[in-house]
Scaffold this motif. Structure first.
Motif, PDB file in Angstrom:
ATOM      1  N   ARG A  82      49.860 -40.298 -54.500  1.00 52.46           N
ATOM      2  CA  ARG A  82      51.227 -39.789 -54.511  1.00 52.46           C
ATOM      3  C   ARG A  82      51.568 -39.239 -55.899  1.00 52.46           C
ATOM      4  NH1 ARG A  82      53.908 -44.983 -51.283  1.00 52.46           N
ATOM      5  NH2 ARG A  82      52.750 -44.643 -49.315  1.00 52.46           N
ATOM      6  N   TYR A  83      51.569 -37.914 -55.995  1.00 53.82           N
ATOM      7  CA  TYR A  83      51.865 -37.250 -57.273  1.00 53.82           C
ATOM      8  C   TYR A  83      53.283 -36.696 -57.200  1.00 53.82           C
ATOM      9  CZ  TYR A  83      51.683 -34.085 -61.241  1.00 53.82           C
ATOM     10  OH  TYR A  83      51.954 -33.443 -62.417  1.00 53.82           O
ATOM     11  N   ARG A  84      54.108 -37.093 -58.156  1.00 48.91           N
ATOM     12  CA  ARG A  84      55.518 -36.681 -58.157  1.00 48.91           C
ATOM     13  C   ARG A  84      55.823 -35.857 -59.391  1.00 48.91           C
ATOM     14  NH1 ARG A  84      60.910 -40.507 -57.228  1.00 48.91           N
ATOM     15  NH2 ARG A  84      62.454 -38.904 -57.721  1.00 48.91           N
ATOM     16  N   PHE A  85      56.575 -34.766 -59.190  1.00 46.07           N
ATOM     17  CA  PHE A  85      57.088 -33.967 -60.301  1.00 46.07           C
ATOM     18  C   PHE A  85      58.560 -33.670 -60.006  1.00 46.07           C
ATOM     19  CE2 PHE A  85      54.720 -31.544 -57.222  1.00 46.07           C
ATOM     20  CZ  PHE A  85      55.545 -30.485 -56.862  1.00 46.07           C
ATOM     21  N   GLY A  86      59.439 -34.327 -60.771  1.00 46.26           N
ATOM     22  CA  GLY A  86      60.877 -34.171 -60.536  1.00 46.26           C
ATOM     23  C   GLY A  86      61.265 -34.768 -59.195  1.00 46.26           C
ATOM     24  N   ASP A  87      61.978 -33.988 -58.393  1.00 47.10           N
ATOM     25  CA  ASP A  87      62.417 -34.428 -57.079  1.00 47.10           C
ATOM     26  C   ASP A  87      61.449 -34.024 -55.975  1.00 47.10           C
ATOM     27  OD1 ASP A  87      64.716 -35.613 -58.082  1.00 47.10           O
ATOM     28  OD2 ASP A  87      65.899 -33.783 -57.903  1.00 47.10           O
ATOM     29  N   PHE A  88      60.255 -33.606 -56.352  1.00 46.69           N
ATOM     30  CA  PHE A  88      59.274 -33.170 -55.369  1.00 46.69           C
ATOM     31  C   PHE A  88      57.955 -33.908 -55.586  1.00 46.69           C
ATOM     32  CE2 PHE A  88      62.243 -29.735 -56.162  1.00 46.69           C
ATOM     33  CZ  PHE A  88      62.653 -29.391 -54.885  1.00 46.69           C
ATOM     34  N   GLY A  89      57.106 -33.880 -54.563  1.00 46.08           N
ATOM     35  CA  GLY A  89      55.823 -34.550 -54.676  1.00 46.08           C
ATOM     36  C   GLY A  89      54.802 -33.960 -53.735  1.00 46.08           C
ATOM     37  N   ILE A  90      53.520 -34.171 -54.077  1.00 48.73           N
ATOM     38  CA  ILE A  90      52.387 -33.768 -53.252  1.00 48.73           C
ATOM     39  C   ILE A  90      51.536 -35.007 -53.013  1.00 48.73           C
ATOM     40  CG2 ILE A  90      50.299 -32.361 -53.139  1.00 48.73           C
ATOM     41  CD1 ILE A  90      51.683 -30.274 -54.830  1.00 48.73           C
ATOM     42  N   GLY A 137      50.414 -33.882 -47.835  1.00 48.62           N
ATOM     43  CA  GLY A 137      51.827 -33.977 -47.505  1.00 48.62           C
ATOM     44  C   GLY A 137      52.703 -33.517 -48.649  1.00 48.62           C
ATOM     45  N   GLY A 138      53.923 -33.186 -48.315  1.00 48.03           N
ATOM     46  CA  GLY A 138      54.943 -32.850 -49.306  1.00 48.03           C
ATOM     47  C   GLY A 138      56.059 -33.866 -49.244  1.00 48.03           C
ATOM     48  N   ARG A 139      56.678 -34.126 -50.389  1.00 48.82           N
ATOM     49  CA  ARG A 139      57.787 -35.072 -50.458  1.00 48.82           C
ATOM     50  C   ARG A 139      58.967 -34.436 -51.183  1.00 48.82           C
ATOM     51  NH1 ARG A 139      54.429 -36.774 -47.655  1.00 48.82           N
ATOM     52  NH2 ARG A 139      53.421 -38.847 -47.648  1.00 48.82           N
ATOM     53  N   ILE A 140      60.157 -34.661 -50.631  1.00 52.36           N
ATOM     54  CA  ILE A 140      61.405 -34.309 -51.305  1.00 52.36           C
ATOM     55  C   ILE A 140      62.161 -35.619 -51.497  1.00 52.36           C
ATOM     56  CG2 ILE A 140      63.566 -33.017 -51.211  1.00 52.36           C
ATOM     57  CD1 ILE A 140      62.180 -31.017 -49.373  1.00 52.36           C
TER      58      ILE A 140
END
Length: 720
Positions: free
Chosen positions: A648-656, A683-686
């Motif tokens: 789970r890689y997160r950058f700001g309010d988003f993630g891959i 996957g993508g995360r908001i």
């Protein structure tokens, strides 16, 4: 009084009257009086007559030299009716004057003359600070600087200078904050060559450099540390909680932090009314030391008393006394007071809630004074609407909405109405829930539900009545250990494959179950954990009635772990295994069997598609004699195993999130390690304030004939 025509010498170099030899002429007139009168023009009665030329005789010979050089034109005698010859004429002056209407009569513009809405004329400047780098103050200076705030532009040089003067004081304050009380700062404004070398903003010319130079001097340290306070238990409590010692630099942050520690720690050790006074620091310029004194009013050492309440009567005192985690007479600790307030906030019934200690003057145990806690209640919204939705390949689209009245049956008796609509699931339910039922964090609920489910594995019409007693976590109050137990009475009519008859048919089941769950949670967040682990155990003794009574037990164990690699990367893993004891698979209601595949299982495969399939004999082979397994329906099994691994890689309010899943369901009682099916995807995360929005795309790595190529999953919250 001087005679006409005389000019006495003046100045420090003039000869003194007492020295006759200093001036050969003495008091003799420069122009004899008779010659002066003769040079005057005659007076006529006609006032309009032109002036006569002035006749000036040549000066008498003298040995005295003029003090300053005189031009030849000035020395030449004027003759009657003639002027001295004119000198060279400036050619510019010889040109004719321009017409008056051709002159630019617009006055020069100043800052005060600029109309509203128009840009004022600007000059540009650069800012340079010197002497603060060794103190690590440059960044803080730049963040507060008036020169920096101006963005390198100003209306005039005076404004630049005013900003520089402000920054002088800023630099001195920053140095004092670190103990440099003799620090000085001076600003200079350079122009011309000293201010070149930087590009100017568009429309301006870079021509000023503002320099703030700081000189810190010697750093002051603590020469002594003293506390003025009343007696405490233990006697050195205040001094022990003031983390300052002789020799420490007199830094503002260090001193303020130490004083804040006193205000924080004493209320945790029996002193709810502590007041930290104004410090006194006496500086010695000779030794560069400071004598520090802090007055502290500790107030009485206290123990917990009773609860009081005022404001909106949402909870009476009987229900309020369910929440405290302390006993009367226990030494006061404001962390327990804060715990009480947070538990009341978690009910969601208050617009605002306050909990404050109140002195009683009543003696308590161990020499303490009893303090009561005043609970001030303000009523908040009692009703709410909620909704959620998602899409999974194989499960289809599902939308769920709910209406909740959180205090329809006081105290904390809620009515929850829920409706579900989707391509493969529809239903409605009503739940009565009593929160904090006789004990804090204990929830009792009773649910009645009707559902219709249509999946590849089974088609079912189900009615359920269930009760549950739980000690649960919530997004506001996450607990280390939670549990739940209850009962479930289900009547279901399900269409599935009948192995005895070799065909699909509908069968009715009556099921009574006593489900129980225990969870040990050491993760840091309920919806988006980044570290820690969770262990979960489910056990459900059940009895199925369909042509006979068949008792059995369903079990499931699951472990998840979260390992932070960095602030932005978390490795998450999950392993799960389940088994059903005491009954043959074919005697189980299809809805009670285990299935693999889907968004919460092995992604890449359709919902419930993993596991045993119907016998191929139910299908007609094609012309080549092949049977497409995609037309077969899953029949479920008595055991299952699954595992997942995510980055789970997160950058700001988003993630891959790349991931890989594996697992299968089996007809046997215990899961096997063979015939594992794998799926992988990304996957993508908001990330939102209520949890992450998840969008996963996956594909099977070792598909069977008929398995899809791509699967899509959309929901709220992480996969695990």
């Amino acid at each position: 009084m001087q005679k006409p025509g005389t000019a006495p010498a003046q100045g420090p170099d003039a000869p003194q009257p007492s020295d006759p030899s200093a001036d050969p002429q003495g008091d003799a007139p420069i122009v004899p009086e008779a010659e002066f009168d003769a040079a005057l023009p005659p007076i006529v009665d006609d006032v309009n007559a032109p002036l006569e030329p002035l006749r000036v005789p040549p000066p008498a010979a003298t040995t005295a030299q003029p003090a300053t050089p005189v031009t030849q034109a000035a020395q030449a005698p004027l003759t009657e009716g003639a002027l001295p010859p004119a000198g060279a004429t400036d050619p510019v002056l010889a040109q004719p004057l321009e017409p008056l209407n051709s002159f630019d009569t617009v006055p020069l513009q100043t800052v005060a003359d600029v109309p509203e809405g128009e840009d004022a004329p600007e000059i540009a400047y650069v800012t340079e600070v010197r002497g603060l780098d060794p103190l690590n103050l440059t960044d803080e200076f730049n963040s507060l600087s008036a020169l920096k705030e101006g963005g390198g532009k100003a209306a005039n040089a005076t404004q630049v200078n005013a900003r520089a003067k402000e920054d002088e004081q800023l630099a001195v304050r920053l140095m004092k904050s670190l103990g440099y009380y003799d620090g000085t700062a001076i600003s200079t404004i350079e122009t011309g060559a000293g201010a070149t070398g930087d590009e100017a903003p568009p429309g301006t010319n870079r021509r000023l450099r503002a320099i703030v130079s700081a000189t810190p001097g010697t750093r002051y340290t603590l020469g002594s540390v003293a506390v003025k306070a009343g007696p405490t238990v233990p006697p050195d409590l205040v001094r022990r909680e003031l983390p300052l010692k002789v020799g420490d630099p007199i830094e503002a942050a260090r001193v303020q932090g130490a004083e804040a520690n006193v205000a924080l720690k004493l209320p945790q050790q029996g002193y709810p009314f502590v007041k930290v006074g104004d410090r006194d620091v006496l500086l010695d310029e000779a030794t560069h030391k400071g004598d520090y004194t802090l007055p502290v009013d500790t107030g009485p050492r206290s123990s917990f008393g009773a609860l009081r309440t005022e404001g909106d009567p949402i909870f009476d005192l009987d229900h309020l006394n369910v929440f405290p985690r302390f006993e009367r007479g226990q030494l006061y600790d404001n962390r327990l007071q804060d715990d009480l307030r947070e538990a009341l906030v978690a009910t969601g019934l208050f617009g605002s809630i306050g909990v404050e200690p109140v002195r009683t003057g009543v003696p308590g145990p161990d020499g303490t004074e009893v303090v009561d806690l005043m609970v001030r209640q303000t009523k908040g919204p009692q009703r709410s609407l909620a909704g959620s939705g998602g899409f999974n390949t194989g499960e289809g689209l599902k939308v769920e909405g709910s209406y909740t009245h959180r205090n329809l049956f006081p105290p904390e008796g809620a009515l929850i109405l829920t409706a579900v609509a989707g391509t493969q699931q529809r239903g409605a339910s009503a739940t009565f829930r009593r929160a904090n039922a006789g004990r804090r964090d204990r929830t009792v609920s009773l649910t009645a539900a009707l559902n219709y489910q249509s999946y590849d594995a089974f088609n079912a019409y189900t009615g359920t009545i269930a009760g549950r007693i739980a000690y649960d976590s919530t997004p506001i109050w996450q607990k280390t250990f939670t549990y739940a137990f209850g009962f479930e009475l289900t009547g279901t009519a399900e269409e599935a494959y009948d192995f005895d008859r070799g065909e699909r048919r509908r069968q009715t089941y009556g099921i009574f179950a006593l489900p129980a769950q225990a969870v040990f949670d050491r993760s840091d967040d309920l919806l988006n954990p980044t570290k820690g682990y969770r262990l979960k155990l489910n056990l459900s003794p059940e009895t199925s009635v369909s042509g006979g009574v068949r008792p059995y037990a369903r079990t499931m164990v699951e472990a998840t772990g979260y390992f932070p690699v960095s602030d932005s990367l978390v490795i998450a893993g999950r392993a799960r295994a389940g088994a059903i004891f005491g009954i043959d698979r074919n005697e189980l209601a299809p809805s009670r069997r285990y299935y693999g595949g889907g968004g919460g299982s092995v992604r890449g495969y359709g919902f419930q598609r993993l596991g045993p399939l119907e016998p191929a004999s139910v299908l007609e082979p094609d012309e080549d004699g092949n049977v497409d397994l995609g037309d077969l329906r899953p029949v479920g099994g008595r055991s299952i195993n699954e595992f997942s691994l995510e980055a789970r890689y997160r950058f700001g309010d988003f993630g891959i999130v790349p991931f890989i899943d594996g697992g299968n369901a089996y007809e046997s009682t215990f899961p096997k390690g063979s015939d594992l099916r794998f799926g992988a995807g990304i996957g993508g995360r908001i990330y939102t304030n209520f949890g992450p929005l998840r969008v996963d795309v996956a594909t099977p790595l070792n598909p069977r004939p008929g398995d899809g190529k791509v699967a899509l999953y959309i929901s709220i919250g992480q996969a695990f």
